[in-house]
Scaffold this active site. Structure first.
Site, PDB file in Angstrom:
ATOM      1  N   HIS A 112      -4.031   1.393   8.037  1.00  9.50           N
ATOM      2  CA  HIS A 112      -2.660   1.922   8.084  1.00  9.50           C
ATOM      3  C   HIS A 112      -2.519   3.115   7.108  1.00  9.50           C
ATOM      4  O   HIS A 112      -1.922   4.140   7.462  1.00  9.50           O
ATOM      5  CB  HIS A 112      -1.699   0.774   7.723  1.00  9.50           C
ATOM      6  CG  HIS A 112      -0.258   1.145   7.566  1.00  9.50           C
ATOM      7  ND1 HIS A 112       0.736   0.651   8.396  1.00  9.50           N
ATOM      8  CD2 HIS A 112       0.383   1.905   6.643  1.00  9.50           C
ATOM      9  CE1 HIS A 112       1.909   1.126   7.999  1.00  9.50           C
ATOM     10  NE2 HIS A 112       1.728   1.882   6.927  1.00  9.50           N
ATOM     11  N   GLU A 113      -3.085   2.970   5.914  1.00  8.17           N
ATOM     12  CA  GLU A 113      -2.967   4.047   4.906  1.00  8.17           C
ATOM     13  C   GLU A 113      -3.813   5.263   5.277  1.00  8.17           C
ATOM     14  O   GLU A 113      -3.378   6.404   5.083  1.00  8.17           O
ATOM     15  CB  GLU A 113      -3.382   3.552   3.516  1.00  8.17           C
ATOM     16  CG  GLU A 113      -2.658   2.325   2.981  1.00  8.17           C
ATOM     17  CD  GLU A 113      -1.152   2.383   3.057  1.00  8.17           C
ATOM     18  OE1 GLU A 113      -0.591   3.485   3.193  1.00  8.17           O
ATOM     19  OE2 GLU A 113      -0.519   1.317   2.983  1.00  8.17           O
ATOM     20  N   GLN A 126       2.984   9.931   1.809  1.00 11.45           N
ATOM     21  CA  GLN A 126       4.335   9.363   1.830  1.00 11.45           C
ATOM     22  C   GLN A 126       5.210   9.883   0.691  1.00 11.45           C
ATOM     23  O   GLN A 126       6.428   9.785   0.749  1.00 11.45           O
ATOM     24  CB  GLN A 126       4.273   7.827   1.767  1.00 11.45           C
ATOM     25  CG  GLN A 126       3.673   7.218   3.034  1.00 11.45           C
ATOM     26  CD  GLN A 126       3.550   5.723   2.921  1.00 11.45           C
ATOM     27  OE1 GLN A 126       2.589   5.218   2.324  1.00 11.45           O
ATOM     28  NE2 GLN A 126       4.514   4.988   3.462  1.00 11.45           N
ATOM     29  N   CYS A 138       6.342  -0.387   7.460  1.00 16.07           N
ATOM     30  CA  CYS A 138       5.936   0.810   6.710  1.00 16.07           C
ATOM     31  C   CYS A 138       7.100   1.249   5.847  1.00 16.07           C
ATOM     32  O   CYS A 138       8.243   1.282   6.310  1.00 16.07           O
ATOM     33  CB  CYS A 138       5.548   1.923   7.689  1.00 16.07           C
ATOM     34  SG  CYS A 138       5.027   3.436   6.865  1.00 16.07           S
ATOM     35  N   LEU A 139       6.800   1.607   4.604  1.00 13.58           N
ATOM     36  CA  LEU A 139       7.853   2.082   3.692  1.00 13.58           C
ATOM     37  C   LEU A 139       8.491   3.367   4.217  1.00 13.58           C
ATOM     38  O   LEU A 139       9.626   3.676   3.851  1.00 13.58           O
ATOM     39  CB  LEU A 139       7.274   2.303   2.294  1.00 13.58           C
ATOM     40  CG  LEU A 139       6.745   1.032   1.601  1.00 13.58           C
ATOM     41  CD1 LEU A 139       6.017   1.397   0.308  1.00 13.58           C
ATOM     42  CD2 LEU A 139       7.883   0.050   1.328  1.00 13.58           C
ATOM     43  N   HIS A 158      -1.957   7.369   7.595  1.00 14.33           N
ATOM     44  CA  HIS A 158      -0.999   8.266   6.924  1.00 14.33           C
ATOM     45  C   HIS A 158      -1.675   9.565   6.494  1.00 14.33           C
ATOM     46  O   HIS A 158      -1.109  10.647   6.645  1.00 14.33           O
ATOM     47  CB  HIS A 158      -0.413   7.601   5.665  1.00 14.33           C
ATOM     48  CG  HIS A 158       0.734   6.672   5.917  1.00 14.33           C
ATOM     49  ND1 HIS A 158       1.918   7.083   6.502  1.00 14.33           N
ATOM     50  CD2 HIS A 158       0.908   5.362   5.621  1.00 14.33           C
ATOM     51  CE1 HIS A 158       2.762   6.048   6.565  1.00 14.33           C
ATOM     52  NE2 HIS A 158       2.169   4.981   6.037  1.00 14.33           N
ATOM     53  N   GLY A 178       0.833  -1.189   0.000  1.00  9.37           N
ATOM     54  CA  GLY A 178       0.000   0.000   0.000  1.00  9.37           C
ATOM     55  C   GLY A 178       0.868   1.240   0.000  1.00  9.37           C
ATOM     56  O   GLY A 178       2.068   1.161   0.309  1.00  9.37           O
TER      57      GLY A 178
HETATM   58  O1  GNR Z   1       4.165  -2.668   2.503  1.00  6.87           O
HETATM   59  C1  GNR Z   1       3.585  -2.526   3.576  1.00  6.87           C
HETATM   60  N1  GNR Z   1       3.352  -3.600   4.352  1.00  6.87           N
HETATM   61  C2  GNR Z   1       2.564  -3.572   5.485  1.00  6.87           C
HETATM   62  C3  GNR Z   1       2.620  -4.660   6.342  1.00  6.87           C
HETATM   63  C4  GNR Z   1       1.836  -4.683   7.480  1.00  6.87           C
HETATM   64  C5  GNR Z   1       0.976  -3.661   7.745  1.00  6.87           C
HETATM   65  C6  GNR Z   1       0.922  -2.562   6.917  1.00  6.87           C
HETATM   66  C7  GNR Z   1       1.702  -2.512   5.793  1.00  6.87           C
HETATM   67  S1  GNR Z   1       1.600  -1.154   4.724  1.00  6.87           S
HETATM   68  C8  GNR Z   1       3.206  -1.175   4.042  1.00  6.87           C
HETATM   69  C9  GNR Z   1       3.342  -0.123   2.967  1.00  6.87           C
HETATM   70  C10 GNR Z   1       3.196   1.241   3.607  1.00  6.87           C
HETATM   71  O2  GNR Z   1       4.004   1.730   4.323  1.00  6.87           O
HETATM   72  N2  GNR Z   1       2.070   1.850   3.397  1.00  6.87           N
HETATM   73  O3  GNR Z   1       1.837   3.017   3.996  1.00  6.87           O
HETATM   74 NI    NI Z   2       3.024   3.045   5.802  1.00  3.34          NI
END
Ligand code: GNR
Ligand code: NI
Length: 168
Positions: free
Chosen positions: A134-135, A51, A92-93, A138, A46
């Protein structure tokens, strides 16, 4: 645009609250395409516009095995369907190399618009439900490290700051 650099914690720009999308034009379609390209290049499931330093309410997700099913959510919101929580080791990236367990509602109803402004709803559970929450965090300037202890968060912060100094 095209492939975009991803902001990393503790960059203060990640704390910006994204504004709703009101115009569904070619620029929005380009943004979504660039976000999908950036997500795949970074091997993420995601990516939120925040980001890549674009503070508009857009996120992309692909939780498929084959990485051939990208989905775009514009102005997404969610309602909890079941209070039951699930724990997941989140990454998270924008927090590269760190994983911590986060508890989130297991089933949610997502309401969003597509890139043409068409409204849609989906029920999500499992990794899709986790990823969308999670997104959306952000887009509200929140990161998964906000759910862990200050001690752990500060440790991650100093390790990433050190790595950023070395690569600068
Ligand atoms: O790639 C991603 N893997 C992930 C694994 C567990 C819970 C959430 C994520 S999202 C993350 C990509 C990202 O940072 N999206 O904002
Ligand atoms: Ni993230």
């Amino acid at each position: 645009m095209a492939l975009q650099p991803i902001l990393e914690f503790p960059d203060p720009r990640l704390r910006t609250v994204a504004k709703p999308v009101t115009v569904f034009d070619d620029a929005l379609k380009t943004l979504a395409a660039d976000m999908i390209e950036t997500m795949y290049a970074a091997e993420g499931i995601g990516l939120a516009a925040s980001q890549i330093d674009v503070h508009r309410r857009v996120l992309v997700i692909d939780v498929s095995e084959e990485k051939d099913s990208p989905r775009v959510f514009v102005n997404p919101t969610f309602e909890v369907i079941e209070q039951e929580l699930q724990d997941y080791d989140e990454g998270c990236l924008s927090v590269p190399g760190f994983y911590e367990t986060v508890s989130r509602p297991r089933r949610v109803l997502i309401k969003a618009q597509d890139v043409d402004g068409e409204a849609f709803e989906i029920e999500a559970e499992g990794i899709l439900a986790i990823c969308i929450q999670h997104e959306i965090d952000h887009l509200d300037g929140k990161l998964f490290v906000d759910y862990i202890s200050k001690l752990k968060r500060d440790r991650i912060r100093s390790k990433l700051e050190k790595a950023h100094r070395k690569s600068a």
